[in-house]
Motif scaffolding. Structure first.
Motif, PDB file in Angstrom:
ATOM      1  N   ILE A  86       0.829  -1.111   0.147  1.00  0.00           N
ATOM      2  CA  ILE A  86      -0.090  -0.176  -0.006  1.00  0.00           C
ATOM      3  C   ILE A  86       0.940   1.326   0.185  1.00  0.00           C
ATOM      4  CG2 ILE A  86      -1.977  -0.995   1.165  1.00  0.00           C
ATOM      5  CD1 ILE A  86      -1.170   0.055   3.788  1.00  0.00           C
ATOM      6  N   ILE A  87       2.062   1.129  -0.446  1.00  0.00           N
ATOM      7  CA  ILE A  87       2.942   2.435  -0.663  1.00  0.00           C
ATOM      8  C   ILE A  87       2.254   3.184  -1.796  1.00  0.00           C
ATOM      9  CG2 ILE A  87       5.254   3.269  -1.323  1.00  0.00           C
ATOM     10  CD1 ILE A  87       5.272   1.955   1.461  1.00  0.00           C
ATOM     11  N   SER A  88       2.231   4.553  -1.336  1.00  0.00           N
ATOM     12  CA  SER A  88       1.734   5.394  -2.347  1.00  0.00           C
ATOM     13  C   SER A  88       2.641   6.505  -2.481  1.00  0.00           C
ATOM     14  CB  SER A  88       0.432   5.769  -1.976  1.00  0.00           C
ATOM     15  OG  SER A  88       0.330   6.764  -0.717  1.00  0.00           O
ATOM     16  N   PRO A  89       2.654   7.617  -3.699  1.00  0.00           N
ATOM     17  CA  PRO A  89       3.441   8.654  -3.655  1.00  0.00           C
ATOM     18  C   PRO A  89       3.110   9.669  -2.513  1.00  0.00           C
ATOM     19  CG  PRO A  89       2.552   8.024  -5.699  1.00  0.00           C
ATOM     20  CD  PRO A  89       1.876   7.200  -4.895  1.00  0.00           C
ATOM     21  N   PHE A  90       1.876   9.549  -2.037  1.00  0.00           N
ATOM     22  CA  PHE A  90       1.436  10.241  -0.831  1.00  0.00           C
ATOM     23  C   PHE A  90       2.190   9.945   0.259  1.00  0.00           C
ATOM     24  CE2 PHE A  90      -1.201  11.179   2.896  1.00  0.00           C
ATOM     25  CZ  PHE A  90      -1.144  12.502   2.934  1.00  0.00           C
ATOM     26  N   LEU A  91       2.301   8.902   0.668  1.00  0.00           N
ATOM     27  CA  LEU A  91       3.032   8.295   1.537  1.00  0.00           C
ATOM     28  C   LEU A  91       4.386   8.718   1.783  1.00  0.00           C
ATOM     29  CD1 LEU A  91       2.655   6.673   4.492  1.00  0.00           C
ATOM     30  CD2 LEU A  91       3.353   4.645   2.938  1.00  0.00           C
ATOM     31  N   TYR A  92       5.072   8.343   0.575  1.00  0.00           N
ATOM     32  CA  TYR A  92       6.393   8.887   0.483  1.00  0.00           C
ATOM     33  C   TYR A  92       6.826  10.276   0.649  1.00  0.00           C
ATOM     34  CZ  TYR A  92       8.144   4.411  -1.315  1.00  0.00           C
ATOM     35  OH  TYR A  92       8.585   2.951  -1.329  1.00  0.00           O
ATOM     36  N   GLU A  93       5.870  11.151   0.071  1.00  0.00           N
ATOM     37  CA  GLU A  93       6.075  12.446   0.271  1.00  0.00           C
ATOM     38  C   GLU A  93       5.762  12.844   1.863  1.00  0.00           C
ATOM     39  OE1 GLU A  93       3.635  16.689  -1.133  1.00  0.00           O
ATOM     40  OE2 GLU A  93       3.800  14.923  -2.503  1.00  0.00           O
ATOM     41  N   ARG A  94       4.811  12.249   2.503  1.00  0.00           N
ATOM     42  CA  ARG A  94       4.623  12.459   3.640  1.00  0.00           C
ATOM     43  C   ARG A  94       5.832  12.246   4.807  1.00  0.00           C
ATOM     44  NH1 ARG A  94      -0.036   9.426   6.613  1.00  0.00           N
ATOM     45  NH2 ARG A  94       0.914   9.207   8.650  1.00  0.00           N
ATOM     46  N   ALA A  95       6.685  10.872   4.341  1.00  0.00           N
ATOM     47  CA  ALA A  95       7.864  10.391   4.948  1.00  0.00           C
ATOM     48  C   ALA A  95       8.910  11.232   4.887  1.00  0.00           C
ATOM     49  CB  ALA A  95       7.942   8.986   4.531  1.00  0.00           C
ATOM     50  N   LEU A  96       8.976  11.669   3.594  1.00  0.00           N
ATOM     51  CA  LEU A  96      10.281  12.541   3.373  1.00  0.00           C
ATOM     52  C   LEU A  96      10.008  13.977   4.209  1.00  0.00           C
ATOM     53  CD1 LEU A  96      10.989  11.850  -0.472  1.00  0.00           C
ATOM     54  CD2 LEU A  96      12.227  11.271   1.409  1.00  0.00           C
ATOM     55  N   ASN A  97       8.984  14.473   4.199  1.00  0.00           N
ATOM     56  CA  ASN A  97       8.686  15.739   4.782  1.00  0.00           C
ATOM     57  C   ASN A  97       8.819  15.591   6.269  1.00  0.00           C
ATOM     58  OD1 ASN A  97       7.889  17.232   2.660  1.00  0.00           O
ATOM     59  ND2 ASN A  97       5.621  16.992   2.860  1.00  0.00           N
ATOM     60  N   THR A  98       8.416  14.295   6.747  1.00  0.00           N
ATOM     61  CA  THR A  98       8.750  14.331   8.372  1.00  0.00           C
ATOM     62  C   THR A  98      10.230  14.211   8.372  1.00  0.00           C
ATOM     63  OG1 THR A  98       6.922  12.877   8.397  1.00  0.00           O
ATOM     64  CG2 THR A  98       8.444  12.671  10.194  1.00  0.00           C
ATOM     65  N   LEU A  99      11.197  13.370   7.437  1.00  0.00           N
ATOM     66  CA  LEU A  99      12.575  13.358   7.759  1.00  0.00           C
ATOM     67  C   LEU A  99      13.172  14.642   7.603  1.00  0.00           C
ATOM     68  CD1 LEU A  99      13.188  10.045   5.637  1.00  0.00           C
ATOM     69  CD2 LEU A  99      13.274  10.314   8.246  1.00  0.00           C
ATOM     70  N   ILE A 100      12.581  15.441   6.584  1.00  0.00           N
ATOM     71  CA  ILE A 100      13.119  17.093   6.580  1.00  0.00           C
ATOM     72  C   ILE A 100      13.072  17.821   7.709  1.00  0.00           C
ATOM     73  CG2 ILE A 100      12.765  19.080   5.369  1.00  0.00           C
ATOM     74  CD1 ILE A 100      12.305  17.409   2.815  1.00  0.00           C
ATOM     75  N   GLY A 101      11.670  17.661   8.390  1.00  0.00           N
ATOM     76  CA  GLY A 101      11.357  18.157   9.644  1.00  0.00           C
ATOM     77  C   GLY A 101      12.559  17.447  10.934  1.00  0.00           C
ATOM     78  N   ILE A 102      12.533  16.337  10.922  1.00  0.00           N
ATOM     79  CA  ILE A 102      13.583  15.891  12.006  1.00  0.00           C
ATOM     80  C   ILE A 102      15.081  16.621  11.578  1.00  0.00           C
ATOM     81  CG2 ILE A 102      14.704  13.907  12.567  1.00  0.00           C
ATOM     82  CD1 ILE A 102      12.087  12.534  12.042  1.00  0.00           C
ATOM     83  N   SER A 103      15.301  16.608  10.240  1.00  0.00           N
ATOM     84  CA  SER A 103      16.587  17.278  10.045  1.00  0.00           C
ATOM     85  C   SER A 103      16.827  18.682  10.431  1.00  0.00           C
ATOM     86  CB  SER A 103      17.068  17.196   8.540  1.00  0.00           C
ATOM     87  OG  SER A 103      18.262  17.706   8.040  1.00  0.00           O
ATOM     88  N   ASP A 104      15.805  19.297   9.993  1.00  0.00           N
ATOM     89  CA  ASP A 104      15.836  20.914  10.693  1.00  0.00           C
ATOM     90  C   ASP A 104      15.789  20.721  11.951  1.00  0.00           C
ATOM     91  OD1 ASP A 104      15.717  21.671   7.839  1.00  0.00           O
ATOM     92  OD2 ASP A 104      13.373  21.910   7.851  1.00  0.00           O
ATOM     93  N   PHE A 105      15.109  20.134  12.822  1.00  0.00           N
ATOM     94  CA  PHE A 105      15.030  19.825  14.374  1.00  0.00           C
ATOM     95  C   PHE A 105      16.318  19.715  14.826  1.00  0.00           C
ATOM     96  CE2 PHE A 105      14.453  17.565  18.375  1.00  0.00           C
ATOM     97  CZ  PHE A 105      13.973  18.543  18.725  1.00  0.00           C
ATOM     98  N   ILE A 106      17.144  18.763  14.259  1.00  0.00           N
ATOM     99  CA  ILE A 106      18.581  18.483  14.638  1.00  0.00           C
ATOM    100  C   ILE A 106      19.664  19.450  14.432  1.00  0.00           C
ATOM    101  CG2 ILE A 106      20.751  16.795  13.928  1.00  0.00           C
ATOM    102  CD1 ILE A 106      18.782  14.585  13.688  1.00  0.00           C
ATOM    103  N   GLN A 107      19.446  20.098  13.282  1.00  0.00           N
ATOM    104  CA  GLN A 107      20.577  21.408  12.739  1.00  0.00           C
ATOM    105  C   GLN A 107      20.100  22.409  13.903  1.00  0.00           C
ATOM    106  OE1 GLN A 107      19.796  22.152   8.802  1.00  0.00           O
ATOM    107  NE2 GLN A 107      20.812  20.158   8.199  1.00  0.00           N
ATOM    108  N   GLY A 108      18.725  22.838  14.161  1.00  0.00           N
ATOM    109  CA  GLY A 108      18.454  23.553  15.249  1.00  0.00           C
ATOM    110  C   GLY A 108      19.062  23.391  16.610  1.00  0.00           C
ATOM    111  N   ALA A 109      18.968  21.976  17.003  1.00  0.00           N
ATOM    112  CA  ALA A 109      19.484  21.715  18.473  1.00  0.00           C
ATOM    113  C   ALA A 109      20.763  21.739  18.375  1.00  0.00           C
ATOM    114  CB  ALA A 109      18.974  20.067  18.623  1.00  0.00           C
ATOM    115  N   VAL A 110      21.429  21.640  17.365  1.00  0.00           N
ATOM    116  CA  VAL A 110      23.101  21.428  17.215  1.00  0.00           C
ATOM    117  C   VAL A 110      23.524  22.906  17.451  1.00  0.00           C
ATOM    118  CG1 VAL A 110      25.212  21.292  16.137  1.00  0.00           C
ATOM    119  CG2 VAL A 110      23.404  19.386  16.231  1.00  0.00           C
ATOM    120  N   LYS A 111      22.839  23.668  16.739  1.00  0.00           N
ATOM    121  CA  LYS A 111      23.403  25.154  17.065  1.00  0.00           C
ATOM    122  C   LYS A 111      23.063  25.818  18.311  1.00  0.00           C
ATOM    123  CE  LYS A 111      22.415  26.295  12.109  1.00  0.00           C
ATOM    124  NZ  LYS A 111      21.770  26.948  11.226  1.00  0.00           N
TER     125      LYS A 111
END
Length: 111
Positions: A86-111
């Motif tokens: 049941i993998i859909s393009p929407f699910l991939y986009e949602r997962a990628l957006n979540t990972l981007i959010g996590i990346s931004d969060f880590i970069q902010g925490a490190v600063k």
């Protein structure tokens, strides 16, 4: 005044480990105790000190641990959905957006 050395420290070495010390001891007039005392006390002063754990370090470690858990949950969910077909393009986009959010969060925490 005599020095009161009452704390005993002992170690055991294999013949191979002891060999270089034995050769040095054979060429000196000092006892084993004096030799190893001098060796240990001089080396202790050369040891690098362990860095102090700061509150910022603890906070960053907490956030990284939390992030690791989130990434694991995302990977687990994607794997389950893949196995169900049941993998859909929407699910991939949602997962990628979540990972981007996590990346931004880590970069902010490190600063």
């Amino acid at each position: 005044m005599a020095i009161d050395r009452k704390n005993v420290v002992s170690i055991r070495l294999t013949d191979e480990e002891y060999k270089p010390f034995k050769e040095l001891l054979e060429h000196t007039d000092i006892s084993k105790s004096e030799f190893f005392r001098a060796l240990i006390l001089n080396r202790v002063n050369e040891l690098p000190s362990k860095p102090k754990v700061t509150d910022d370090y603890k906070r960053c470690l907490f956030y990284l641990s939390k992030t690791s858990n989130n990434v694991n949950q995302i990977a687990h969910r994607l794997n389950l959905d893949h196995n169900k077909g049941i993998i859909s393009p929407f699910l991939y986009e949602r997962a990628l957006n979540t990972l981007i959010g996590i990346s931004d969060f880590i970069q902010g925490a490190v600063k």
